[in-house]
Write a protein that holds these residues in place. Structure first.
Motif: not given
Lengths: 37, 519
Positions: B167-169, B175-176, B225-231
């Motif tokens: 989900t964009a934020a 943060l989803i 944005d949606v599909d940004d990558i979380v590491v």
């Protein structure tokens, strides 16, 4: 009861040595009658 | 120009003990050096092969289950090996040798192996990959030139390599994402631009892990944005992050022993060896609504086995004779470090029998070798108390009818008369022993007071004891211009022959002496 340790050394068939201690019961010393002192 | 240097030596490995298998307890903080790693997260896909009016077989694809496995290759040293052993066996029984200074840890096969969370930074990536619920299921030890090297097999339950924003934020603290398993409230995450998988859009400290798909984080003040990558942000590692010592050596360090039984051995020379101790495990997969459900929901521990080999040129029929007779081949491997932990005096091993007012048995000579003296209580066939010693094996034969003949005082008198050990009554010595007790080594009894035998200025050591090895097939064959080798395989069994009163009832024990107070 009183015991004393009696120790034996045994040579096993494979040549190794085993020590054995047996607790052997011994007679307690009799008390001397007072009249005989 | 690379986004970050892809040179492997910038990477790191770190672990932390898990209290609950599969639950990250914090950021891994025990850093250990590795030679290589092969942990692989197999994000499998499933081909959907269908008939649809043409000859193309691969019509569609869906996600498959995710199997994770691989190895860590490390040089064996006295501190880090304790964690791998803890995972494979269980938490050790730790005994203090010199207060606040040195400890002996005893590892035995148990039904409750332990898990770890493992972070791996690959090359100089600004992030780390996290493996959760990791069982170190196998330790394969060998010599690498003159170093002792181990390949550690790993079976993780879950992996957090990366997740996606779903989900964009651009504000707030929520943060989803599509996976939070593997994250911890102490972590800092990087949100990478989906366009290049490298540029950090925002660095966010996690406040809480709310659910499998929601995090509460520090204030979001940029567009995610949606599909940004979380590491997971990688740690800043320095030389002082490592507490490891030099690896054990083969020459000038490691000694192999064998003999009639594991407590009565003498050193022998070998040229090469392998040792493998392992738990078989089986990952189980199940249903679930989230990405994380593709990973095993449980990893079941199955059987324990140990095996290995020793290699030396052919100059004796001894090994062939043992092979022919399926004869017991106890094996002890002792790897000594080079420097003492402290300038301690030699200590004599001892243990007590009886809850109170029993007796104590002490090795007459102070030193580590005293730990090999062992005591077994059996019932005599007659009503007489006796004690015997053969090698380092002490047997107390209790009078079989009259309990008063088996007081701590009388047993101590009998044992004290034996060569190699001394014995004394504890307290009044009035406790009467009427039941057989399993074999126990001095300093390592499961109850009572134990004193570990150590040499003066004892050096750290890793001692692996296999009580009952059996040799496997080998043959010293001729070949032209050859020094005939014997690579002698062995497998390890429990020493539990019913007719042997001094049987050990275990196959493997590992003793680790070092300065770590707890694993």
């Amino acid at each position: 009861m009183e015991f004393v340790a009696k120790k034996e050394i045994i040579t096993n068939a494979d040549g190794s040595i085993t020590e054995v201690v047996t607790m052997v019961e011994v007679e307690e010393k009799k008390k001397t009658p007072i009249s005989n002192k | 120009m690379a986004n970050f240097t892809p040179y492997s030596n910038y990477g790191y490995a770190a672990l932390i003990k898990e209290t609950t298998a599969g639950t990250v307890p914090g950021i891994p903080s025990f850093y250990f050096r590795i030679v290589s790693e092969s942990l692989s997260t197999n994000f499998a896909n499933q081909e959907i092969n269908e008939i649809s009016g043409n000859r193309e077989r691969r019509q569609r694809s869906i996600q498959g289950q995710v199997e994770v496995s691989g190895d860590l290759v490390v040089f064996v040293e006295e501190k880090s090996i304790g964690h791998f052993l803890r995972s494979l066996f269980d938490a050790p029984n730790t005994q203090t040798v010199v207060a606040s200074t040195s400890y002996r840890h005893i590892y035995e096969v148990s039904n409750t192996p332990k898990t770890y969370t493992l972070d791996l930074q690959r090359a100089d990536a600004p992030w780390a990959h996290r493996f959760v619920g990791v069982y170190f299921t196998g330790i394969e030890i060998k010599k690498e030139d003159n170093g002792i090297q181990a390949t550690i097999s790993c079976t993780p339950r879950k992996v957090f390599q990366n997740a996606r924003v779903t989900t964009a934020a651009n504000s707030g603290t929520t943060l989803i994402v599509d996976q939070t398993t593997g994250l911890h409230a102490d972590d800092t995450i990087l949100v990478l631009d989906k366009a290049d998988g490298f540029t950090t859009v925002k660095e966010l400290a996690i406040t809480t892990v709310d659910s499998e798909t929601q995090l509460t984080v520090a204030t979001i003040d940029v567009q995610l944005d949606v599909d940004d990558i979380v590491v997971i942000k990688s740690a800043a590692v320095t030389d002082s992050s490592y507490i490891q010592c030099d690896p054990f050596q083969f020459m000038n360090g490691t000694t192999f022993y064998t003999g009639a039984d594991i407590d009565n051995t003498s050193a022998f020379t070998i040229e090469d060896f392998t040792i493998s101790i392992k738990n078989e495990v089986e990952a189980r997969f199940g249903s679930g609504p989230d990405e994380i459900n593709r990973f095993p929901y449980d990893v079941i521990t199955k059987g324990y086995t140990a095996e290995g080999s020793v290699t030396k040129y052919y100059d004796s029929e001894a090994y062939l004779d043992k092979l022919r007779k399926n004869a017991k081949f106890p094996l002890r491997v002792v790897m000594n470090a080079q420097s003492a932990i402290s300038a301690n005096s030699a200590v004599a091993a001892s243990s007590t029998w009886g809850a109170s007012n029993g007796f104590t048995v002490t090795a007459e000579t102070a030193g580590k070798a005293g730990n090999d003296y062992n005591v077994t209580l059996v019932l005599n066939t007659i009503d007489t108390l006796a004690a015997s010693i053969s090698g380092k094996n002490v047997t107390v034969s209790l009078a079989n009818a009259t309990a008063s003949k088996n007081t701590g005082t009388l047993i101590a008198a009998a044992v004290d008369a034996l060569t190699g050990v001394s014995s004394a009554a504890v307290g009044t010595g009035a406790t009467q022993f009427i039941a057989a007790e399993d074999n126990a080594n001095l300093g390592a009894k499961s109850s009572g007071t134990n004193v570990v035998g150590v040499d003066a200025s004892q050096k750290p050591y890793l001692q692996i004891d296999f009580s009952h090895g059996i040799l496997g097939q080998f043959s010293p064959n001729n070949a032209e211009d050859n020094i005939i080798p014997q690579e002698i395989p062995f497998t390890v069994f429990k020493d539990n022959d019913c007719d042997n009163a001094i049987k050990k009832n275990w196959s493997t024990k590992v003793y680790l002496f070092n300065s770590i107070s707890s694993y």
